[in-house]
Design an enzyme around this catalytic site. Structure first.
Site, PDB file in Angstrom:
ATOM      1  N   GLU A  10      -8.168  -4.941   4.689  1.00  0.00           N
ATOM      2  CA  GLU A  10      -8.029  -4.694   3.251  1.00  0.00           C
ATOM      3  C   GLU A  10      -6.857  -5.481   2.660  1.00  0.00           C
ATOM      4  OE1 GLU A  10      -8.224  -0.809   4.885  1.00  0.00           O
ATOM      5  OE2 GLU A  10      -9.152  -0.035   3.058  1.00  0.00           O
TER       6      GLU A  10
ATOM      7  N   ASN B 275       0.882  -1.167   0.000  1.00  0.00           N
ATOM      8  CA  ASN B 275       0.000   0.000   0.000  1.00  0.00           C
ATOM      9  C   ASN B 275       0.922   1.220   0.000  1.00  0.00           C
ATOM     10  OD1 ASN B 275      -1.863   1.992   0.425  1.00  0.00           O
ATOM     11  ND2 ASN B 275      -2.851   0.994   2.165  1.00  0.00           N
TER      12      ASN B 275
ATOM     13  N   ARG C 227      -9.780  15.677   5.942  1.00  0.00           N
ATOM     14  CA  ARG C 227     -10.536  16.040   4.731  1.00  0.00           C
ATOM     15  C   ARG C 227     -11.897  16.603   5.117  1.00  0.00           C
ATOM     16  NH1 ARG C 227      -9.767  10.371   1.673  1.00  0.00           N
ATOM     17  NH2 ARG C 227      -8.204   9.863   3.244  1.00  0.00           N
TER      18      ARG C 227
ATOM     19  N   ARG D 186      -2.453  -2.216  -3.586  1.00  0.00           N
ATOM     20  CA  ARG D 186      -3.681  -1.435  -3.443  1.00  0.00           C
ATOM     21  C   ARG D 186      -3.559  -0.250  -4.389  1.00  0.00           C
ATOM     22  NH1 ARG D 186      -5.022   3.024   0.718  1.00  0.00           N
ATOM     23  NH2 ARG D 186      -7.156   3.497   0.097  1.00  0.00           N
TER      24      ARG D 186
ATOM     25  N   HIS E  58     -12.726   2.936  -0.687  1.00  0.00           N
ATOM     26  CA  HIS E  58     -12.747   1.969   0.433  1.00  0.00           C
ATOM     27  C   HIS E  58     -13.372   0.642   0.005  1.00  0.00           C
ATOM     28  CE1 HIS E  58     -12.570   5.616   3.315  1.00  0.00           C
ATOM     29  NE2 HIS E  58     -11.381   5.054   3.279  1.00  0.00           N
TER      30      HIS E  58
END
Ligand code: ADP
Length: 393
Positions: free
Chosen positions: A379, A9, A241, A93, A181
């Site tokens: 993940e 990742n 964010r 990813r 996601h």
């Protein structure tokens, strides 16, 4: 180690990784995991931990950038496991798959060009994925590489949810909702399938609440709506964010506020959310421990907006049967879950306060019309599973 799979990742200054070993019946066992950090400085650093968190390596990286990090991970692995052949496959990813990539894919030259071409849609993430893929090709030219996309799980979102009310030509250009996601939502749906044979019949919302945060509505076991859009800045308030914002506010900042596209981007991605509202931290745990009223106010706004979006997704689904909390905040912050559930009580959500305080697997009370679950996400395991399946086919 048999058929080791490396999951990567890649971010701007760090490279997180996990190593899995293939076991019987296509299952995967978690091996080591770690992080190469400070890749944008002169002191890059590698840490590796074992499956139980025990430290395995903590050292400076000799090379620079993502290339240096990949070299260091390979060298550590060869020395630690004594496996000269290296990894059987590497799974990456990749944040944006655009309109083309709706499933994991083996990476070849053409795929790499297409992934790189999506950079304008995810300028803060995509270039680092491309850099990591190139670095693996340079260090281990023969290894199979697989890209797994955060957008792919949302391929089932119907056009009415995907489309913005813009002129058709812009929609045709791909200015639409993609959602993110997806690897987390996909993993959670595999857990739900194992817990509840009839889960696909239930109207489900998964709340992925980490540094990045979004909600996904599932009907028939598929994503039908989500809070993130073309970019990963839409929807919920996050660590740094802003989440959903009147597009007019952005125009105002650009025209009258003295912002350029670059400084506005930095504002919305890095200076807003929990950090901007509290003026203290982007970290939920830090805010929960703070006595400053602005910290409590930031958490209040976070849960208010999450409950508001949850109601919108329940509207899309025509009701709600299952609510799942996951990721750092969703899995570990009982008071945030409680605030969101209290605000959404009218949907038929009732919490069991004791179960919630214990981060139990089911935190709703017996009479609750909605089953509220806490499921840890994974993940990386999802990426490893996809990588193994493409390796074997
Ligand atoms: P990322 O999106 O970077 O993967 P995570 O899923 O790890 O992030 O989530 C990080 C967030 O989870 C941080 O805001 C952190 O404070 C929060 N968090 C982790 N543990 C706890 C806890 N015990 N209580 C409250 N918040 C927590």
């Amino acid at each position: 180690m048999q058929h080791p799979i490396l999951v990567l990742n890649a971010g701007s200054s760090s490279l997180k990784f996990s190593i899995y070993e293939k076991r019987a019946h296509h299952t995967l066992a978690a091996g080591a995991h770690g992080e190469a950090e400070r890749l944008d400085t002169a002191q890059p650093h590698l840490t590796v931990r074992g499956p139980q968190g025990q430290p395995l390596a903590d050292r400076a990286i000799a090379g620079s950038g993502h290339h240096g990090a990949i070299e260091a991970i390979h060298a550590w692995f060869a020395a630690h496991v004594g496996n000269e052949r290296g990894f059987a496959a590497v799974g990456h990813r990749v944040v944006h798959g655009g309109q083309r990539f709706v499933a994991p894919v083996r990476i070849d030259a053409d795929v790499l060009v297409a992934i790189a071409a999506l950079t304008p849609l995810a300028p803060l993430h995509q270039p680092h994925h491309v850099e990591a893929i190139r670095a693996v090709s340079a260090v281990a030219p023969d290894v199979v590489q697989v890209a797994c996309f955060d957008t792919a799980f949302h391929r089932t979102i119907p056009m009415i949810e995907r489309e913005f009310a813009l002129p058709r030509a812009l929609t045709a250009q791909g200015i639409v909702r993609y959602g993110f996601h997806g690897l987390s939502y996909e993993y959670i749906s595999t857990v739900l399938a194992a817990l509840d044979a009839r889960w696909q019949e239930r109207r489900t919302v998964i709340a992925h609440l980490g540094n990045g945060a979004s909600l996904c509505a599932l009907a028939g076991g598929q994503s039908v709506a989500t809070t993130m859009g073309l970019s990963a800045v839409d929807g919920l308030m996050m660590g740094t964010r802003s989440g959903a914002l009147d597009p007019g506010a952005l125009l105002y900042l650009l025209r009258q506020g003295g912002y350029s596209p670059d400084t506005a981007e930095h504002l919305l991605y890095n200076e807003s959310g929990l950090l901007g509202v509290s003026g203290i931290s982007s970290d939920m745990r830090t805010l929960e421990q703070s006595a400053d009223p602005q910290a409590a106010h930031a958490i209040d706004l976070f849960t208010y907006r999450a409950a508001r979006e949850l109601a919108a997704l329940a509207g899309v689904l025509g009701g709600l049967d299952t609510l799942v909390f996951t990721a750092g905040i969703g899995e570990n912050a009982p008071s945030v879950r409680a605030q969101i559930c209290r605000r959404a009580a009218w949907l038929g959500i009732a919490l069991d306060e004791t179960a919630n305080a214990a981060n139990a697997a089911i935190v709703s009370s017996q009479p609750s019309a909605v089953t509220v679950r806490v499921i840890p996400t994974d993940e990386n395991l999802m990426i490893a599973r996809h990588t193994l399946s493409l390796l074997e086919n």
